[in-house]
Design a protein around this motif. Structure first.
Motif, PDB file in Angstrom:
ATOM      1  N   PHE A  55      -0.453   5.998   7.457  1.00 43.08           N
ATOM      2  CA  PHE A  55      -0.595   6.423   6.003  1.00 43.08           C
ATOM      3  C   PHE A  55      -1.692   5.824   5.137  1.00 43.08           C
ATOM      4  CE2 PHE A  55       4.008   7.615   7.093  1.00 43.08           C
ATOM      5  CZ  PHE A  55       3.491   8.571   7.632  1.00 43.08           C
ATOM      6  N   TYR A  56      -2.161   6.222   4.205  1.00 43.10           N
ATOM      7  CA  TYR A  56      -2.974   5.562   3.233  1.00 43.10           C
ATOM      8  C   TYR A  56      -2.790   5.818   1.831  1.00 43.10           C
ATOM      9  CZ  TYR A  56      -5.352   5.663   7.706  1.00 43.10           C
ATOM     10  OH  TYR A  56      -5.470   5.368   9.211  1.00 43.10           O
ATOM     11  N   ALA A  57      -3.440   5.033   0.879  1.00 41.53           N
ATOM     12  CA  ALA A  57      -3.149   5.312  -0.521  1.00 41.53           C
ATOM     13  C   ALA A  57      -3.939   6.419  -1.132  1.00 41.53           C
ATOM     14  CB  ALA A  57      -3.374   4.048  -1.259  1.00 41.53           C
ATOM     15  N   ALA A  58      -5.215   6.661  -0.352  1.00 44.59           N
ATOM     16  CA  ALA A  58      -6.317   7.721  -0.710  1.00 44.59           C
ATOM     17  C   ALA A  58      -7.240   8.026   0.538  1.00 44.59           C
ATOM     18  CB  ALA A  58      -7.030   7.192  -1.834  1.00 44.59           C
ATOM     19  N   ASN A  59      -7.606   8.801   0.458  1.00 43.91           N
ATOM     20  CA  ASN A  59      -8.792   9.403   1.541  1.00 43.91           C
ATOM     21  C   ASN A  59     -10.023   8.287   1.718  1.00 43.91           C
ATOM     22  OD1 ASN A  59      -8.563  11.579   3.335  1.00 43.91           O
ATOM     23  ND2 ASN A  59      -8.580  13.073   1.631  1.00 43.91           N
ATOM     24  N   ILE A  70       0.699  -1.126   0.038  1.00 36.77           N
ATOM     25  CA  ILE A  70       0.057  -0.036   0.254  1.00 36.77           C
ATOM     26  C   ILE A  70       0.967   1.109   0.037  1.00 36.77           C
ATOM     27  CG2 ILE A  70      -1.686   1.159   1.218  1.00 36.77           C
ATOM     28  CD1 ILE A  70      -2.542  -1.739   0.174  1.00 36.77           C
ATOM     29  N   LYS A  71       0.815   2.073  -1.118  1.00 39.24           N
ATOM     30  CA  LYS A  71       1.739   3.194  -1.265  1.00 39.24           C
ATOM     31  C   LYS A  71       1.301   4.200  -0.214  1.00 39.24           C
ATOM     32  CE  LYS A  71       3.503   6.556  -4.432  1.00 39.24           C
ATOM     33  NZ  LYS A  71       3.440   7.052  -5.987  1.00 39.24           N
ATOM     34  N   PRO A  72       2.225   4.783   0.600  1.00 42.98           N
ATOM     35  CA  PRO A  72       1.891   5.996   1.479  1.00 42.98           C
ATOM     36  C   PRO A  72       1.578   7.084   1.013  1.00 42.98           C
ATOM     37  CG  PRO A  72       4.002   5.416   1.602  1.00 42.98           C
ATOM     38  CD  PRO A  72       3.412   4.559   0.843  1.00 42.98           C
ATOM     39  N   VAL A  73       0.299   7.858   0.591  1.00 44.28           N
ATOM     40  CA  VAL A  73       0.124   9.100  -0.009  1.00 44.28           C
ATOM     41  C   VAL A  73      -0.315   9.948   0.875  1.00 44.28           C
ATOM     42  CG1 VAL A  73      -1.364  10.007  -1.882  1.00 44.28           C
ATOM     43  CG2 VAL A  73      -0.344   7.739  -2.127  1.00 44.28           C
ATOM     44  N   ILE A  74      -1.271   9.886   1.812  1.00 41.55           N
ATOM     45  CA  ILE A  74      -1.873  10.855   2.655  1.00 41.55           C
ATOM     46  C   ILE A  74      -1.643  10.282   4.156  1.00 41.55           C
ATOM     47  CG2 ILE A  74      -3.532  11.840   1.081  1.00 41.55           C
ATOM     48  CD1 ILE A  74      -5.529  10.123   2.627  1.00 41.55           C
ATOM     49  N   GLY A  90      -5.149  13.542   6.267  1.00 42.38           N
ATOM     50  CA  GLY A  90      -5.613  13.867   4.785  1.00 42.38           C
ATOM     51  C   GLY A  90      -4.406  14.519   4.195  1.00 42.38           C
ATOM     52  N   GLN A  91      -3.262  14.806   4.963  1.00 40.70           N
ATOM     53  CA  GLN A  91      -2.272  15.618   4.366  1.00 40.70           C
ATOM     54  C   GLN A  91      -1.184  14.620   3.580  1.00 40.70           C
ATOM     55  OE1 GLN A  91      -2.121  19.183   4.515  1.00 40.70           O
ATOM     56  NE2 GLN A  91      -4.223  18.602   5.263  1.00 40.70           N
ATOM     57  N   PRO A  92      -0.314  15.340   2.487  1.00 40.18           N
ATOM     58  CA  PRO A  92       0.345  14.504   1.606  1.00 40.18           C
ATOM     59  C   PRO A  92       1.315  13.808   2.501  1.00 40.18           C
ATOM     60  CG  PRO A  92      -0.180  16.697   0.642  1.00 40.18           C
ATOM     61  CD  PRO A  92      -0.632  16.471   1.875  1.00 40.18           C
ATOM     62  N   VAL A  93       1.886  12.723   2.455  1.00 40.39           N
ATOM     63  CA  VAL A  93       3.008  12.013   2.853  1.00 40.39           C
ATOM     64  C   VAL A  93       4.225  12.347   1.806  1.00 40.39           C
ATOM     65  CG1 VAL A  93       4.162   9.976   3.412  1.00 40.39           C
ATOM     66  CG2 VAL A  93       1.566  10.172   3.948  1.00 40.39           C
ATOM     67  N   THR A  94       5.167  13.233   2.415  1.00 40.25           N
ATOM     68  CA  THR A  94       6.286  13.731   1.685  1.00 40.25           C
ATOM     69  C   THR A  94       7.643  12.527   1.874  1.00 40.25           C
ATOM     70  OG1 THR A  94       6.917  15.074   3.530  1.00 40.25           O
ATOM     71  CG2 THR A  94       5.497  15.949   1.995  1.00 40.25           C
ATOM     72  N   GLU A  95       8.409  12.557   0.945  1.00 43.99           N
ATOM     73  CA  GLU A  95       9.712  11.696   1.189  1.00 43.99           C
ATOM     74  C   GLU A  95      10.303  12.306   2.047  1.00 43.99           C
ATOM     75  OE1 GLU A  95      12.180   9.057   0.341  1.00 43.99           O
ATOM     76  OE2 GLU A  95      10.341   9.168  -0.559  1.00 43.99           O
ATOM     77  N   ALA A  96      10.237  13.704   2.645  1.00 42.25           N
ATOM     78  CA  ALA A  96      11.042  14.075   3.698  1.00 42.25           C
ATOM     79  C   ALA A  96      10.641  13.274   5.112  1.00 42.25           C
ATOM     80  CB  ALA A  96      10.998  15.663   3.769  1.00 42.25           C
ATOM     81  N   LEU A  97       9.229  13.188   5.102  1.00 45.52           N
ATOM     82  CA  LEU A  97       8.454  12.627   6.265  1.00 45.52           C
ATOM     83  C   LEU A  97       8.926  11.218   6.301  1.00 45.52           C
ATOM     84  CD1 LEU A  97       6.565  12.367   8.615  1.00 45.52           C
ATOM     85  CD2 LEU A  97       4.590  12.434   6.983  1.00 45.52           C
ATOM     86  N   LEU A  98       8.921  10.515   5.136  1.00 44.71           N
ATOM     87  CA  LEU A  98       9.188   9.140   5.091  1.00 44.71           C
ATOM     88  C   LEU A  98      10.876   8.938   5.789  1.00 44.71           C
ATOM     89  CD1 LEU A  98       7.482   7.775   1.937  1.00 44.71           C
ATOM     90  CD2 LEU A  98       6.788   7.403   4.444  1.00 44.71           C
ATOM     91  N   GLN A  99      11.526   9.905   5.206  1.00 43.82           N
ATOM     92  CA  GLN A  99      12.976   9.898   5.191  1.00 43.82           C
ATOM     93  C   GLN A  99      13.179   9.960   6.804  1.00 43.82           C
ATOM     94  OE1 GLN A  99      15.065   8.585   3.199  1.00 43.82           O
ATOM     95  NE2 GLN A  99      16.705   8.545   4.747  1.00 43.82           N
ATOM     96  N   SER A 100      12.390  10.756   7.632  1.00 41.67           N
ATOM     97  CA  SER A 100      12.686  10.896   9.018  1.00 41.67           C
ATOM     98  C   SER A 100      12.339   9.721   9.741  1.00 41.67           C
ATOM     99  CB  SER A 100      11.792  12.299   9.324  1.00 41.67           C
ATOM    100  OG  SER A 100      10.405  12.056   9.472  1.00 41.67           O
ATOM    101  N   LEU A 101      11.163   8.973   9.156  1.00 39.85           N
ATOM    102  CA  LEU A 101      10.799   7.813   9.881  1.00 39.85           C
ATOM    103  C   LEU A 101      12.004   6.925   9.571  1.00 39.85           C
ATOM    104  CD1 LEU A 101       7.065   7.542   9.216  1.00 39.85           C
ATOM    105  CD2 LEU A 101       8.313   8.615  11.382  1.00 39.85           C
ATOM    106  N   ARG A 102      12.549   6.764   8.503  1.00 38.20           N
ATOM    107  CA  ARG A 102      13.634   5.931   8.179  1.00 38.20           C
ATOM    108  C   ARG A 102      14.918   6.033   9.243  1.00 38.20           C
ATOM    109  NH1 ARG A 102      12.247   7.131   2.433  1.00 38.20           N
ATOM    110  NH2 ARG A 102      10.934   5.708   1.678  1.00 38.20           N
ATOM    111  N   GLN A 103      15.089   7.347   9.478  1.00 36.06           N
ATOM    112  CA  GLN A 103      15.981   7.765  10.288  1.00 36.06           C
ATOM    113  C   GLN A 103      15.972   7.020  11.708  1.00 36.06           C
ATOM    114  OE1 GLN A 103      16.635  11.979  10.338  1.00 36.06           O
ATOM    115  NE2 GLN A 103      17.264  12.061   8.169  1.00 36.06           N
TER     116      GLN A 103
END
Length: 462
Positions: free
Chosen positions: A152-156, A98-102, A106-119
């Motif tokens: 996170f979800y793929a869509a609303n 499931i791709k994390p989109v929102i 309902g806010q967009p999941v940015t690559e920066a946010l994902l990278q912070s979780l990966r850290q």
């Protein structure tokens, strides 16, 4: 016997004549009578015959941990973990469908946010090598793709499928602990299902022989209800009202009848032994009580068609739960828990259930015609699994030559027989439906999308 068969056929034909093209519930060729397991048990051939004995089931449990079985044998894992191996677990855990989109807002999941979780995965801190640590889950806990509770979800409009949800561990499941998060709140574990992040507080760490002695203990009580809880006890909060899902097997506590456990007599309850986590994170064990009136059994249930039907119908109407979210199950969770209550272990996802070398199955490809597929389904037995890409359904019987299934599914999609128009009925729960009219997507019938017909109750030939 001939009279019984003739009566059943007559009854089935009469019911089929009464079935509406589309029922008021929006399901085709359906009546409320079908929502009772007894309806199907009466129609099942030799409903109470034992299909696999204890020896055959034990052999199946061994095969599912073998090559291409679908699960991993933790006892065969190396005693020393390398940096490359653990880093590969981190990457593998993150691979969810499931791709994390929102996010929840309902806010967009940015690559920066994902990278912070990966850290928080702290890959740079993984040592060159380390001794493998073993543990047991002490409660029902989720396997996560990243060390985070963020949703996170793929869509609303797709919030039944959470992107970071990777599965579930039940109380008493073994894991190998490979790493911890930077915030020290999460452990990267490798279970029989593979790697995932689990809350540190949900794992008790102990010696390997201590862990495997528990998992290999003879079942004392097996949970046979859709969900059971231990007795409430303020004296031992770690085992108080603990959720226990269908098929969870717990060893006996080994206490005398009437002994006091956690402030209550054991005479009206079953005394079982559960893993707990000490404050320092180490593994210990504690006795707990389960009410005698709860839906449990002494050992695994016999593998019969009647029991398959009774067990599967205990989930009827339950909300769909991706990766066991919402304290519920998804399609493969439904099938695996039903069979686990009878001692048969299935892999955790639908694709693995359709290909596991531990199970007898017939594979289908584009070379198989629609007629060949329908013929195979006409011969399918109660408990057989139909696997299509991303989904699994269970045969519960036939009526007037048509196979019916129980499935945990978002929608029933079919052509309305009266209008010829495509119709989509929202189900989003464990449901009973006919199989042949249903579409797997906008253009393909389930029968034509079928990749495997799994004969779980038929032993593999030597």
């Amino acid at each position: 016997m001939a009279l019984l068969i003739a009566a059943a056929m007559t009854s089935g034909a009469a019911l089929a004549d009464r079935l509406p093209a589309v029922s008021p519930s929006g399901v085709p060729a359906f009546s409320d009578d079908m929502l009772s397991p007894d309806f199907w048990i009466r129609r099942a051939p030799a409903a109470n015959a034992v299909l696999l004995d204890a020896r055959q089931i034990a052999a199946q449990r061994q095969r599912v941990l073998g090559p291409q079985g679908g699960l991993f044998d933790l006892a065969a894992m190396p005693a020393t973990l390398t940096q490359a191996q653990v880093a590969a677990w981190v990457r593998e855990a993150e691979q969810t469908p499931i791709k994390p989109v929102i996010d929840d807002a309902g806010q967009p999941v940015t690559e920066a946010l994902l990278q912070s979780l990966r850290q928080n995965s702290a890959v740079a801190r993984i040592p060159a090598s380390a001794t493998a640590r073993h543990g047991l889950s002490v409660r029902r806990t989720f396997l996560r793709a990243l060390p985070s509770d963020r949703a996170f979800y793929a869509a609303n409009d797709a919030r039944d499928y959470e992107s970071l949800q990777g599965g579930v561990l039940f109380p008493g499941e073994a894991v190998i602990v490979g790493h911890e998060s930077a915030d020290q709140q999460w452990l990267l574990v490798f279970s029989t299902q593979g790697p995932g992040w689990v809350k540190r507080s949900d794992i008790g760490i102990g010696a390997a022989d201590m862990v495997f002695a528990y998992t290999k203990a003879q079942p004392g009580r097996v949970i046979t209800g859709d969900q059971v809880r231990t007795v409430f006890t303020p004296e031992a909060p770690e085992v108080s009202q603990l959720d226990l899902d269908m098929g969870v097997s717990l060893p006996d506590a080994g206490v005398a009848p009437g002994d006091t456990i956690n402030g209550a007599s054991s005479y009206a309850s079953w005394a079982v032994r559960l893993p707990v986590r000490r404050q320092d994170g180490t593994l210990a064990f504690s006795n707990a009580l389960i009410r005698r009136t709860a839906d449990t059994a002494r050992g695994y249930l016999p593998l019969t068609r009647a029991n398959i039907l009774r067990q599967s119908f205990k989930f009827l109407g339950e909300r769909y739960g991706w990766g066991h979210q919402f304290n519920a199950r998804d399609c493969s969770g439904l099938t695996s828990e039903v069979y686990r209550s009878m001692g048969v272990i299935l892999p955790p996802n639908s694709g693995q259930q359709g290909s596991s070398a531990a199970l007898n199955h017939r594979a289908f490809s584009a070379a198989d015609s629609h007629a060949e597929r329908v013929k195979a389904l006409a011969q399918a037995q109660v408990g057989d699994l139909i696997v299509v890409p991303g989904h699994v359904l269970m045969i519960i019987g036939h009526l007037n030559g048509q196979p019916y299934v129980i499935q945990d599914v978002p929608y029933a999609v079919f052509k309305d027989p009266q209008t010829g128009q495509r119709r989509k009925t929202k189900l989003n729960q464990v449901s009973v439906t006919p199989l042949l009219p249903l579409y797997a997507d906008d253009n393909t019938l389930y029968v034509d999308a079928m990749t495997s017909l799994v004969h779980v109750t038929q032993p593999l030939r030597p």
